[in-house]
Design an enzyme around this catalytic site. Structure first.
Site, mmCIF file in Angstrom:
data_model
loop_
_atom_site.group_PDB
_atom_site.id
_atom_site.type_symbol
_atom_site.label_atom_id
_atom_site.label_comp_id
_atom_site.label_asym_id
_atom_site.label_seq_id
_atom_site.Cartn_x
_atom_site.Cartn_y
_atom_site.Cartn_z
ATOM 1 N N THR A 29 0.787 -1.165 -0.017
ATOM 2 C CA THR A 29 -0.169 0.099 -0.033
ATOM 3 C C THR A 29 0.909 1.229 0.073
ATOM 4 O O THR A 29 0.676 2.296 -0.654
ATOM 5 C CB THR A 29 -0.801 -0.037 1.208
ATOM 6 O OG1 THR A 29 -1.336 -1.354 1.315
ATOM 7 C CG2 THR A 29 -1.922 1.213 1.176
ATOM 8 N N ILE A 153 0.606 12.601 9.914
ATOM 9 C CA ILE A 153 0.628 13.686 10.813
ATOM 10 C C ILE A 153 2.303 13.891 11.131
ATOM 11 O O ILE A 153 2.857 12.946 11.554
ATOM 12 C CB ILE A 153 -0.127 13.248 12.227
ATOM 13 C CG1 ILE A 153 -1.509 13.100 12.163
ATOM 14 C CG2 ILE A 153 0.312 14.341 13.094
ATOM 15 C CD1 ILE A 153 -2.234 12.533 13.149
ATOM 16 N N LYS A 222 4.814 3.249 18.510
ATOM 17 C CA LYS A 222 4.701 4.667 18.295
ATOM 18 C C LYS A 222 5.219 5.526 19.618
ATOM 19 O O LYS A 222 5.834 6.548 19.462
ATOM 20 C CB LYS A 222 3.411 4.990 17.964
ATOM 21 C CG LYS A 222 3.342 4.387 16.417
ATOM 22 C CD LYS A 222 1.800 4.448 15.878
ATOM 23 C CE LYS A 222 1.468 3.794 14.502
ATOM 24 N NZ LYS A 222 0.112 3.641 14.209
#
Lengths: 446, 446
Positions: A29, A153, A222
């Site tokens: 993707t 972001i 993260k």
């Protein structure tokens, strides 16, 4: 007069002289998204970066797989590490994924040869970021990973550069779009976790094996990276308590709403006043009026609190081809502009661990739901357990279940420690009148 | 083992070798804020930037004024332009303000001599940014202005770097904290604009002369800069329609709420499908459920929409000593790290204007409030005017005023053009039954 670069009529008559040959490893993707960005916005990117990006080589698991983009014109490498070749490429873009295996082998090979390396691989950076940063600094290469945290972001840039003047004392955020989509569905439609997960899978939000998303591991990768950027520690998954959302029931979603909260899967990293690091991932009760509580669907949002800037929150799309490719390309543009600097906020040699807050030491308010049998004396048992462990209750609600003769006891506590709460829960579990494992959720002050 | 830089017990035994001598012009709120950042976080900043910042010289209007910080140890310049001296300073930080005058003289002098220049001066960048960027590029100096837009929020960096791979088609935001504070007060307490302004002044949010804030000029400076960054135009205040919030009444605040909107002072910049620039500042009706509608008090927030990243919103504190100093210092750290690049997203020579959308051409939905006399035939006059100009109404509400015999007619329209709306308003104003100037607000799709 110069023509505006956004003016579609403009002819690009002064192409940039500088060229960067990319080696792209992984054509899923995100890899295909990156090729799409280069194709659609190549001229704009050349103007902004002063550099033309070309494809030096590509590799993926399966060369023949049907893709939305035509890769027949690109040099193909059967083995990812063959891409770490300064004769073929200037920068390696790793979009394979996985903390170890071919991704890590490629990272070591590329950085070892002084090739700059851009990756979206959160697991690898969370586990091996410090080692790779040292290697990059030794060979003068650049290691960048904007896409590894919260997709499109630009939170890595924000923490590392935008808020660099601040002593950050707290960050918390919704860092996994799949998990947030599931919780939002449960809240909006009242359906069960299983049904909401199935919907997320049908829509392509959740993988066939969704465990990294719903068990909190992806969020933990993260937050471990953000911790390193904000607090100058080497990223690590050790001693990072992780709880996911698999056990959140539609019942708790409904009670949360009644109590003025929403349930969000949060990654949290903060520094206590004593300078201890409190890093964790769990579903949390968040006041419904908070901006973070209103972040719905597959969006991500992170709030950081700095001593001069105050609170700063960024919200956007945390996954998907477009947003992730946007972040990868942003890193490449920065490389082209010569904006390199150290991998984390500090040189790798200055990264150092902080003392950890023992999880039992942490204090906060808690939500507890018990299913108990509807008979005399139950409340006295519950109350004794709370009294004996020194935990005081803020709110207590009793609801009878229509389907059987049990009742729900829902309580929120005043501030207490995790260890006291654990003792209370153990006491509750030992009571014969408590019919199933108590459900506990932390109320997170935002 | 290396000690963590956040560990207050750590001894800093390897101080950075590199030094940057700052010349600070302007020692008001922000200037003193910058000195406070350097004092409090100097060690952290040295570790993150690899550079020790020292004060080479300071200047301000009044040397003797009482300040929270002691400036007696710093070299004082009577005249700001004397600071543009490579023997005294390495970087000039301009915190004087004003589009021209001493600030501009200092910018020209410093950049002309190849001294890098960091400023919080939105008016100067909006008016003279392109000229100064050319000068900086000619002499190899760096010109940075993160603090000029939305205080502590790193929106300049986000647009210029974080979203650099994207064709941005729209940005809108709350860019003035004073204006947003006043509108929030009016909404929460129902008080008049005058009272809310007085409160903002008492709290120090609004200047004694608040016109730049409440008349939209400050917002316009900021959106002009963002337009340049996103769309590659030279920043300009020409042809930028500006309306402020001076005429917003508590009545409209209340009706907006009834209709499911909130009124926000927005800076808007977008590119139409035909490639025309639509840039404007005005109070807008925003759907109450939108994240931007919920940004309250003195906060700022900006949403940008890119073709790959999708929507991305940042929220934080848009003014004040701490947030603004955080942004100024972030620019200085980036300079120390060698992250320079061009002033705007493109080299100054590539900045070029875009064709503008004629303001009459713009289409949208509108809110109109009329105070009319309560007698037969009024509605027929109103309806005729709308029909003749081809504007159709979506909602119409009639409310009788308790205090006199007039009634309020509140309507929202379907999509129509600004020019048709202007004709309708002219027709309304000419009707004898319409007792005061109609109030019109644009409904802004977010």
């Amino acid at each position: 007069m110069t023509e505006n670069v956004l003016d579609t009529r403009s002819e690009d008559d002064d192409k940039p002289k500088k060229q960067i040959k990319l080696g792209i490893a992984g054509l899923g993707t995100v890899g295909c998204g990156l090729l799409a960005v280069l194709e659609k916005n190549g001229d704009l990117i050349a103007n902004r970066s002063g550099c033309e990006f070309t494809i030096g080589a590509v590799t993926a698991r399966d060369r023949q797989r049907k893709r939305e983009v035509d890769i027949s014109a690109y040099h193909w490498c059967d083995n990812p590490v063959d891409m770490a070749d300064p004769d073929k490429v200037d920068v390696v873009v790793e979009l394979i994924g996985g903390s170890d295996g071919p991704a890590l082998a490629l990272a070591r090979a590329a950085l070892g040869k002084g090739l700059s390396f851009v990756t979206a691989n959160k697991a690898m950076i969370a586990h091996h970021g410090a080692e790779l940063a040292s290697l990059a600094e030794r060979t003068g290469a650049s290691l960048r990973f904007e896409a590894a945290v919260a997709g499109g972001i630009p939170i890595v840039k924000t923490i590392k550069e935008g808020l660099a003047a601040n002593r950050i004392d707290r960050m918390h955020g919704i860092l996994n779009g799949t998990g947030n989509y599931i919780l939002t569905m449960m809240e909006e439609t009242g359906e069960s976790f299983e049904n909401a997960l199935a919907k997320a899978q049908a829509l392509g939000y959740a993988e066939a094996d969704p465990s990294f998303d719903i068990d909190g591991v992806d969020t933990a990768h993260k937050i471990a990276i953000l911790t390193s950027l904000a607090f100058g520690t080497p990223p690590t998954m050790n001693d990072l308590p992780i709880e996911g959302i698999r056990n959140i029931s539609d019942i708790d979603i409904a009670y949360a709403k009644d109590l003025g909260f929403r349930i969000k899967l949060l990654g949290i990293s903060r520094l206590t006043k004593e300078g201890k690091l409190d890093q964790r991932v769990h579903a949390s009760m968040v006041e419904a009026s908070e901006a973070l509580a209103k972040v719905s669907g597959a969006s991500n949002a992170i709030e950081a609190h700095g001593d001069f800037v105050g609170p700063c929150m960024i919200e956007g799309l945390g996954a998907g081809a477009g947003p992730t490719a946007s972040a990868v390309m942003a890193d490449l543009i920065e490389l082209a502009r010569g904006n390199t600097g150290s991998t984390f906020s500090l040189p790798a040699s200055k990264l150092a661990p902080l003392p950890l807050l023992e999880s039992g030491e942490r204090t906060g308010e808690f939500y507890v739901r018990l299913r108990v049998s509807d008979k005399t004396g139950v409340m006295a048992d519950i109350a004794s357990a709370l009294r004996d462990e020194g935990v005081s209750v803020e709110r207590l609600i009793q609801r009878t279940r229509a389907s059987d003769d049990s009742v729900h006891l829902i309580m929120t506590t005043h501030e207490t420690s995790e260890s006291r709460m654990a003792s209370v829960l153990e006491r509750f579990s030992g009571l014969s009148s408590v019919l199933e494992k108590p459900c506990m959720l932390r109320i997170e002050p935002i």
